[in-house]
Design a protein around this motif. Sequence first.
Motif, PDB file in Angstrom:
ATOM      1  N   HIS A 289       0.858  -1.188   0.000  1.00 21.21           N
ATOM      2  CA  HIS A 289       0.000   0.000   0.000  1.00 21.21           C
ATOM      3  C   HIS A 289       0.893   1.236   0.000  1.00 21.21           C
ATOM      4  O   HIS A 289       1.758   1.379   0.872  1.00 21.21           O
ATOM      5  CB  HIS A 289      -0.898  -0.006   1.234  1.00 21.21           C
ATOM      6  N   ILE A 290       0.732   2.124  -0.969  1.00 20.19           N
ATOM      7  CA  ILE A 290       1.569   3.317  -1.072  1.00 20.19           C
ATOM      8  C   ILE A 290       0.674   4.552  -1.156  1.00 20.19           C
ATOM      9  O   ILE A 290      -0.479   4.485  -1.595  1.00 20.19           O
ATOM     10  CB  ILE A 290       2.506   3.269  -2.299  1.00 20.19           C
ATOM     11  N   GLY A 291       1.214   5.682  -0.721  1.00 15.71           N
ATOM     12  CA  GLY A 291       0.417   6.900  -0.752  1.00 15.71           C
ATOM     13  C   GLY A 291       1.263   8.149  -0.675  1.00 15.71           C
ATOM     14  O   GLY A 291       2.433   8.119  -0.280  1.00 15.71           O
ATOM     15  N   VAL A 292       0.666   9.274  -1.064  1.00 18.93           N
ATOM     16  CA  VAL A 292       1.320  10.574  -1.036  1.00 18.93           C
ATOM     17  C   VAL A 292       0.309  11.607  -0.552  1.00 18.93           C
ATOM     18  O   VAL A 292      -0.882  11.521  -0.859  1.00 18.93           O
ATOM     19  CB  VAL A 292       1.864  10.955  -2.434  1.00 18.93           C
ATOM     20  N   SER A 293       0.788  12.585   0.239  1.00 17.41           N
ATOM     21  CA  SER A 293      -0.061  13.674   0.724  1.00 17.41           C
ATOM     22  C   SER A 293       0.682  14.992   0.582  1.00 17.41           C
ATOM     23  O   SER A 293       1.898  15.053   0.830  1.00 17.41           O
ATOM     24  CB  SER A 293      -0.439  13.463   2.192  1.00 17.41           C
ATOM     25  N   LEU A 294      -0.045  16.033   0.200  1.00 16.73           N
ATOM     26  CA  LEU A 294       0.543  17.366   0.041  1.00 16.73           C
ATOM     27  C   LEU A 294      -0.394  18.393   0.651  1.00 16.73           C
ATOM     28  O   LEU A 294      -1.623  18.306   0.510  1.00 16.73           O
ATOM     29  CB  LEU A 294       0.768  17.678  -1.444  1.00 16.73           C
ATOM     30  N   TRP A 295       0.201  19.366   1.357  1.00  9.85           N
ATOM     31  CA  TRP A 295      -0.579  20.419   2.005  1.00  9.85           C
ATOM     32  C   TRP A 295      -0.116  21.791   1.509  1.00  9.85           C
ATOM     33  O   TRP A 295       1.083  22.026   1.293  1.00  9.85           O
ATOM     34  CB  TRP A 295      -0.396  20.375   3.516  1.00  9.85           C
ATOM     35  N   GLU A 323       4.629   9.612 -10.876  1.00 14.50           N
ATOM     36  CA  GLU A 323       3.996   9.682 -12.196  1.00 14.50           C
ATOM     37  C   GLU A 323       2.557   9.169 -12.153  1.00 14.50           C
ATOM     38  O   GLU A 323       1.668   9.740 -12.779  1.00 14.50           O
ATOM     39  CB  GLU A 323       4.805   8.853 -13.207  1.00 14.50           C
ATOM     40  N   GLY A 324       2.343   8.091 -11.393  1.00 13.76           N
ATOM     41  CA  GLY A 324       1.026   7.467 -11.395  1.00 13.76           C
ATOM     42  C   GLY A 324      -0.005   8.161 -10.521  1.00 13.76           C
ATOM     43  O   GLY A 324      -1.205   8.006 -10.735  1.00 13.76           O
ATOM     44  N   MET A 325       0.455   8.915  -9.528  1.00 13.48           N
ATOM     45  CA  MET A 325      -0.487   9.602  -8.636  1.00 13.48           C
ATOM     46  C   MET A 325      -0.357  11.118  -8.748  1.00 13.48           C
ATOM     47  O   MET A 325      -1.284  11.802  -9.184  1.00 13.48           O
ATOM     48  CB  MET A 325      -0.250   9.155  -7.191  1.00 13.48           C
ATOM     49  N   TYR A 326       0.799  11.634  -8.328  1.00 14.25           N
ATOM     50  CA  TYR A 326       0.947  13.089  -8.260  1.00 14.25           C
ATOM     51  C   TYR A 326       0.735  13.757  -9.621  1.00 14.25           C
ATOM     52  O   TYR A 326       0.000  14.749  -9.732  1.00 14.25           O
ATOM     53  CB  TYR A 326       2.320  13.452  -7.708  1.00 14.25           C
ATOM     54  N   LYS A 327       1.358  13.231 -10.668  1.00 16.17           N
ATOM     55  CA  LYS A 327       1.285  13.882 -11.985  1.00 16.17           C
ATOM     56  C   LYS A 327      -0.108  13.775 -12.605  1.00 16.17           C
ATOM     57  O   LYS A 327      -0.411  14.506 -13.558  1.00 16.17           O
ATOM     58  CB  LYS A 327       2.322  13.279 -12.926  1.00 16.17           C
ATOM     59  N   GLN A 328      -0.941  12.883 -12.093  1.00 15.53           N
ATOM     60  CA  GLN A 328      -2.306  12.775 -12.600  1.00 15.53           C
ATOM     61  C   GLN A 328      -3.232  13.827 -11.983  1.00 15.53           C
ATOM     62  O   GLN A 328      -4.364  13.997 -12.404  1.00 15.53           O
ATOM     63  CB  GLN A 328      -2.852  11.374 -12.310  1.00 15.53           C
ATOM     64  N   ASP A 332      -3.461  22.719  -8.050  1.00 14.82           N
ATOM     65  CA  ASP A 332      -4.031  24.069  -8.103  1.00 14.82           C
ATOM     66  C   ASP A 332      -3.698  24.903  -6.871  1.00 14.82           C
ATOM     67  O   ASP A 332      -4.370  25.894  -6.592  1.00 14.82           O
ATOM     68  CB  ASP A 332      -5.557  23.991  -8.281  1.00 14.82           C
ATOM     69  N   PHE A 333      -2.661  24.493  -6.102  1.00 14.76           N
ATOM     70  CA  PHE A 333      -2.191  25.334  -5.001  1.00 14.76           C
ATOM     71  C   PHE A 333      -0.726  25.011  -4.711  1.00 14.76           C
ATOM     72  O   PHE A 333      -0.260  23.896  -4.959  1.00 14.76           O
ATOM     73  CB  PHE A 333      -3.051  25.148  -3.742  1.00 14.76           C
ATOM     74  N   PRO A 334       0.031  26.003  -4.239  1.00 10.29           N
ATOM     75  CA  PRO A 334       1.437  25.760  -3.887  1.00 10.29           C
ATOM     76  C   PRO A 334       1.548  24.880  -2.643  1.00 10.29           C
ATOM     77  O   PRO A 334       0.636  24.831  -1.817  1.00 10.29           O
ATOM     78  CB  PRO A 334       1.994  27.163  -3.646  1.00 10.29           C
ATOM     79  N   ILE A 335       2.695  24.216  -2.494  1.00 10.92           N
ATOM     80  CA  ILE A 335       2.892  23.199  -1.453  1.00 10.92           C
ATOM     81  C   ILE A 335       3.873  23.699  -0.392  1.00 10.92           C
ATOM     82  O   ILE A 335       4.862  24.357  -0.703  1.00 10.92           O
ATOM     83  CB  ILE A 335       3.452  21.899  -2.073  1.00 10.92           C
ATOM     84  N   ILE A 336       3.573  23.343   0.860  1.00 14.42           N
ATOM     85  CA  ILE A 336       4.530  23.626   1.936  1.00 14.42           C
ATOM     86  C   ILE A 336       4.824  22.381   2.778  1.00 14.42           C
ATOM     87  O   ILE A 336       5.893  22.268   3.375  1.00 14.42           O
ATOM     88  CB  ILE A 336       4.034  24.766   2.841  1.00 14.42           C
ATOM     89  N   LYS A 337       3.897  21.400   2.802  1.00 13.62           N
ATOM     90  CA  LYS A 337       4.120  20.188   3.585  1.00 13.62           C
ATOM     91  C   LYS A 337       3.969  18.971   2.685  1.00 13.62           C
ATOM     92  O   LYS A 337       3.037  18.895   1.879  1.00 13.62           O
ATOM     93  CB  LYS A 337       3.136  20.112   4.760  1.00 13.62           C
ATOM     94  N   PHE A 338       4.894  18.009   2.836  1.00 15.11           N
ATOM     95  CA  PHE A 338       4.955  16.844   1.972  1.00 15.11           C
ATOM     96  C   PHE A 338       4.903  15.577   2.822  1.00 15.11           C
ATOM     97  O   PHE A 338       5.454  15.534   3.924  1.00 15.11           O
ATOM     98  CB  PHE A 338       6.265  16.828   1.178  1.00 15.11           C
ATOM     99  N   GLY A 339       4.279  14.535   2.289  1.00 15.95           N
ATOM    100  CA  GLY A 339       4.244  13.275   3.018  1.00 15.95           C
ATOM    101  C   GLY A 339       4.154  12.079   2.092  1.00 15.95           C
ATOM    102  O   GLY A 339       3.492  12.141   1.048  1.00 15.95           O
ATOM    103  N   VAL A 340       4.839  10.990   2.443  1.00 13.86           N
ATOM    104  CA  VAL A 340       4.744   9.725   1.711  1.00 13.86           C
ATOM    105  C   VAL A 340       4.577   8.601   2.736  1.00 13.86           C
ATOM    106  O   VAL A 340       4.972   8.745   3.893  1.00 13.86           O
ATOM    107  CB  VAL A 340       5.995   9.462   0.849  1.00 13.86           C
ATOM    108  N   PHE A 341       3.997   7.493   2.323  1.00 19.69           N
ATOM    109  CA  PHE A 341       3.935   6.346   3.222  1.00 19.69           C
ATOM    110  C   PHE A 341       3.848   5.054   2.417  1.00 19.69           C
ATOM    111  O   PHE A 341       3.411   5.027   1.267  1.00 19.69           O
ATOM    112  CB  PHE A 341       2.761   6.457   4.192  1.00 19.69           C
ATOM    113  N   VAL A 342       4.314   3.986   3.051  1.00 18.15           N
ATOM    114  CA  VAL A 342       4.198   2.631   2.507  1.00 18.15           C
ATOM    115  C   VAL A 342       3.585   1.786   3.615  1.00 18.15           C
ATOM    116  O   VAL A 342       4.121   1.725   4.725  1.00 18.15           O
ATOM    117  CB  VAL A 342       5.561   2.056   2.093  1.00 18.15           C
ATOM    118  N   GLY A 343       2.436   1.159   3.335  1.00 18.01           N
ATOM    119  CA  GLY A 343       1.735   0.397   4.353  1.00 18.01           C
ATOM    120  C   GLY A 343       1.512  -1.046   3.961  1.00 18.01           C
ATOM    121  O   GLY A 343       2.009  -1.519   2.937  1.00 18.01           O
ATOM    122  N   GLY A 344       0.736  -1.738   4.793  1.00 18.62           N
ATOM    123  CA  GLY A 344       0.494  -3.150   4.561  1.00 18.62           C
ATOM    124  C   GLY A 344       1.770  -3.963   4.643  1.00 18.62           C
ATOM    125  O   GLY A 344       1.949  -4.948   3.916  1.00 18.62           O
TER     126      GLY A 344
END
Length: 406
Positions: A289-295, A323-328, A332-344
């Motif tokens: 399980h993979i994921g990305v979060s941006l604030w 490429e498969g998540m973020y670039k899709q 529409d807003f600038p970023i200041i906080k970044f997060g990634v995770f690998v689960g399962g």
Amino acid sequence: MERIIFHVDVNSYFATIMQQENPALRGKPIGILKSAGRTCVIAASKEAKKLGIKTGERLREAKVKAPDLITIPAQFDIYLDCTHRLKKVFREFCPKVDIFSLDEAFLELTNCEEIMGEPISYAQKIQSAIKKELGSWVTCNVGISHNKLLAKMAGEIAPKGSVLVIDQSNLDSILSTVEFADVCGVGWALSKKLSFLGVTHPYQINFLDDALLSAHFGPFWSKELRKIGQGKETHFFMHAPKTDYMQSVGRTITGYKLTDDEDVIRRTLLNLLEEATYKIRHMDLAGRHIGVSLWGHERHWGAHKTLKFWVRHTSEIFPLLYEGMYKQWQRDFPIIKFGVFVGGLEPVFPTSLLPEAHKNEKISRASDAINNRFGRFTVYPATLLGQPLIRPEVTGYLGDKTYLGL
């Protein structure tokens, strides 16, 4: 038999360790920053606290209170090493140790009365052993009671470097005087909501009926607050049974400013993922399980995906994540906080027959061996060249205790 719990809390840990390392800093107001150039004081020395400087305070405001404040970037490797040494000391005094955060631990001494003797004297022996291990400048509080809530409360309100016992003789008086905002597990929002009802101390909860509590705080917190008012153990301290391995690994970072620079965004995510996959391989795990979060400013975007195969290398996860998540996403807003995770995560070795997968494993094993010996990011992807590396950090409440061996 009534439990006997010690809560040991090193005073002003981050700053005190720096003062122990550098005698020239002793007796002076010290502010610890997350890294050079940051503007938030994440820890303060005893001297700085006496001047009114608090954790989380803006550096500009702290400088008004203490113009001579000395600021130092956090040294997480040193703090973690000291925590491992603290655990070694605790193990010499107690068979059951729960490292609660970098600078504090609970020691379960129930049924150890014959070995322990008088609790206060035993606590003072622990204090002396910590000084011997970490240095003479390092002091700690020890709170003693029959559950973790009260033991931690005792450690929090005791004078620096002292021992305090909470038992039936002083329980009501302490619950009547300690601030609700200082009770572990009660956040700022909840304490503010309590203050609207005129409740600022735990003991005051006993004068509110169940219906009123339930109406204002719901079924969960009404019961938890009732326990706090009576000095009973709360859900916050009742940890679920530990698993043999971590279920997920994540990493976040807050930048200095909002950014629209796509190269900065890409390399930041890559840097964070490189740290996360190193941890996963270090524990000999793989995830699906993979994921990305941006604030941004009051805005958030995130995406996640469950894969049909196991992964644990940056080279195989990053294309899927970037490429498969973020670039899709049409950002529409600038970023200041970044997060990634690998689960399962599971103790499963990826079984791909592709030559590329075996090549990735060999390269990772070689680079990990070098980083294990000489420090993280001694070897790292060339795509991270050209910008300051985001170094590993250790969170206060140790969400990655299993990985850290604590």
